[in-house]
Design a protein around this motif. Structure first.
Motif: not given
Length: 195
Positions: A65-75
């Protein structure tokens, strides 16, 4: 992936490829030898178990539901790898082995944020409940131990056969460069995924 042989083959293929944790294991083998590096297995196993479980159970659910969470985890993972690279480079040869470089904590955190855990969680481990995942984690643990010992032995052999070219300081600097490269690749792949 619920069949045993494809699961084992996929895990071994991914574990055998160079990455941040394998780089640390090879460097530890070069510095200390395999026997004295075995304690680092606790950090690698703990990091993978926690990361895979968190990716599957929490980040996977929130990320739907929050696609930016995995992106933030990668950064965040890339930032830690860059910090580790800087720390290894800056401290290379300046303190004793217990105080610098390749510690149990460094291996644990590096493995915890290793992008391979994401691949294990979403592409290799079967999407089953936690109890049903336990046998897969058991097989995974055996494969992690075997592969890590292989990387340690590779580092040890490389250091011994280098006729003094691979000093402890040089191993740490090579490891630092490798970690910075992995961090850069993670950032590039994450940004490309956003475009």
């Amino acid at each position: 992936m619920t069949d045993a042989l494809p699961f084992i083959a996929a895990v071994l293929a991914l574990l055998a490829t160079p990455g941040p944790t394998n780089t640390l294991m090879a460097a530890a083998g070069a510095q200390r030898g395999v026997g004295q590096s075995l304690v680092l297995l606790v950090g690698e196993l703990g990091g993978y178990f926690i990361a895979i479980t968190l990716w599957i159970e929490l980040v996977g659910a929130v990320g739907a539901s929050q696609p930016l969470v995995p992106v933030a985890a990668k950064f965040i993972a890339a930032a830690f790898l860059l910090w580790s690279a800087w720390k290894l480079w800056a401290d290379a040869g300046h303190a004793d082995l217990a105080q610098r470089g390749i510690t149990l904590g460094r291996v644990f955190v590096t493995t915890l944020i290793n992008p391979k855990a994401l691949v294990f969680a979403f592409a290799i481990f079967p999407h089953v409940g936690f109890a049903e995942r336990l046998p897969y984690l058991g097989v995974f643990a055996v494969l992690v131990i075997a592969t890590a010992i292989g990387w340690m032995a590779l580092g040890m052999v490389a250091a011994r056969s280098s006729a003094g070219l691979l000093t402890s300081s040089r191993v740490e600097r090579i490891t630092a460069v490798a970690l910075a490269v992995f961090a850069t690749l993670l950032v590039v792949q994450t940004v490309q995924g956003l475009l």
